[in-house]
Design a protein around this motif. Structure first.
Motif, PDB file in Angstrom:
ATOM      1  N   ILE A   1      -8.258  -3.775  -1.648  1.00 38.69           N
ATOM      2  CA  ILE A   1      -7.538  -2.655  -1.026  1.00 38.69           C
ATOM      3  C   ILE A   1      -6.875  -3.101   0.271  1.00 38.69           C
ATOM      4  N   ALA A   2      -7.556  -3.916   1.058  1.00 37.69           N
ATOM      5  CA  ALA A   2      -6.962  -4.402   2.304  1.00 37.69           C
ATOM      6  C   ALA A   2      -5.738  -5.264   2.029  1.00 37.69           C
ATOM      7  N   THR A   3      -5.796  -6.084   0.995  1.00 34.15           N
ATOM      8  CA  THR A   3      -4.651  -6.918   0.637  1.00 34.15           C
ATOM      9  C   THR A   3      -3.490  -6.064   0.162  1.00 34.15           C
ATOM     10  N   LEU A   4      -3.771  -5.060  -0.649  1.00 37.72           N
ATOM     11  CA  LEU A   4      -2.710  -4.159  -1.113  1.00 37.72           C
ATOM     12  C   LEU A   4      -2.089  -3.386   0.053  1.00 37.72           C
ATOM     13  N   ALA A   5      -2.915  -2.920   0.978  1.00 45.20           N
ATOM     14  CA  ALA A   5      -2.393  -2.190   2.142  1.00 45.20           C
ATOM     15  C   ALA A   5      -1.524  -3.095   3.007  1.00 45.20           C
ATOM     16  N   LEU A   6      -1.922  -4.346   3.170  1.00 46.41           N
ATOM     17  CA  LEU A   6      -1.125  -5.285   3.953  1.00 46.41           C
ATOM     18  C   LEU A   6       0.226  -5.544   3.290  1.00 46.41           C
ATOM     19  N   CYS A   7       0.218  -5.740   1.987  1.00 51.17           N
ATOM     20  CA  CYS A   7       1.476  -5.968   1.263  1.00 51.17           C
ATOM     21  C   CYS A   7       2.383  -4.742   1.358  1.00 51.17           C
ATOM     22  N   LEU A   8       1.813  -3.570   1.219  1.00 52.22           N
ATOM     23  CA  LEU A   8       2.608  -2.349   1.313  1.00 52.22           C
ATOM     24  C   LEU A   8       3.212  -2.189   2.707  1.00 52.22           C
ATOM     25  N   ALA A   9       2.411  -2.433   3.741  1.00 53.30           N
ATOM     26  CA  ALA A   9       2.910  -2.296   5.112  1.00 53.30           C
ATOM     27  C   ALA A   9       4.028  -3.295   5.397  1.00 53.30           C
ATOM     28  N   LEU A  10       3.872  -4.517   4.924  1.00 50.51           N
ATOM     29  CA  LEU A  10       4.918  -5.516   5.151  1.00 50.51           C
ATOM     30  C   LEU A  10       6.194  -5.172   4.399  1.00 50.51           C
ATOM     31  N   ASN A  11       6.066  -4.657   3.182  1.00 50.82           N
ATOM     32  CA  ASN A  11       7.248  -4.295   2.410  1.00 50.82           C
ATOM     33  C   ASN A  11       7.988  -3.106   3.016  1.00 50.82           C
ATOM     34  N   VAL A  12       7.250  -2.107   3.479  1.00 51.64           N
ATOM     35  CA  VAL A  12       7.885  -0.940   4.086  1.00 51.64           C
ATOM     36  C   VAL A  12       8.584  -1.331   5.383  1.00 51.64           C
ATOM     37  N   GLY A  13       7.944  -2.183   6.167  1.00 54.10           N
ATOM     38  CA  GLY A  13       8.566  -2.643   7.411  1.00 54.10           C
ATOM     39  C   GLY A  13       9.823  -3.454   7.154  1.00 54.10           C
ATOM     40  N   ALA A  14       9.787  -4.302   6.141  1.00 55.06           N
ATOM     41  CA  ALA A  14      10.969  -5.091   5.805  1.00 55.06           C
ATOM     42  C   ALA A  14      12.087  -4.199   5.283  1.00 55.06           C
ATOM     43  N   TYR A  15      11.741  -3.208   4.487  1.00 56.77           N
ATOM     44  CA  TYR A  15      12.749  -2.271   3.977  1.00 56.77           C
ATOM     45  C   TYR A  15      13.411  -1.524   5.131  1.00 56.77           C
ATOM     46  N   ALA A  16      12.605  -1.046   6.061  1.00 52.70           N
ATOM     47  CA  ALA A  16      13.158  -0.308   7.200  1.00 52.70           C
ATOM     48  C   ALA A  16      14.032  -1.208   8.060  1.00 52.70           C
ATOM     49  N   ALA A  17      13.640  -2.462   8.206  1.00 56.93           N
ATOM     50  CA  ALA A  17      14.418  -3.378   9.043  1.00 56.93           C
ATOM     51  C   ALA A  17      15.794  -3.655   8.453  1.00 56.93           C
TER      52      ALA A  17
END
Length: 90
Positions: free
Chosen positions: A15-31
């Protein structure tokens, strides 16, 4: 699958790995998708940002009233020997 991966792949790690991947993807999308300077005072409602909603460290960073002007020069440091100055130039 190797034994060490099965030992370490607990529910919390997955779950921690999935949350990290999701957070990085959302941040990259927003950027990449949100244009620069697109959110400003026109998008904020009146009184949406109150001092109680802002962290104290952010308030300290904002420019406020200027205080009294300090001394122009600080105290003079120790003199450097001539030998060290000659070495620094080389």
């Amino acid at each position: 699958m190797p034994r060490w991966i099965r030992r370490r792949s607990t529910y919390a790690n997955v779950i921690a790995t999935l949350a990290l991947c999701l957070a990085l993807n959302v941040g990259a999308y927003a950027a990449f998708k949100i244009p620069p300077n697109s959110i400003g005072s026109a998008q904020l409602k009146n009184r949406a940002v109150a001092p109680r909603k802002v962290s104290p460290s952010a308030i300290r960073l904002s420019p406020g009233q200027e205080g009294p002007e300090g001394a122009r020069r600080g105290p003079r440091g120790c003199p450097v020997p001539q030998v060290r100055r000659a070495l620094n130039r080389a």
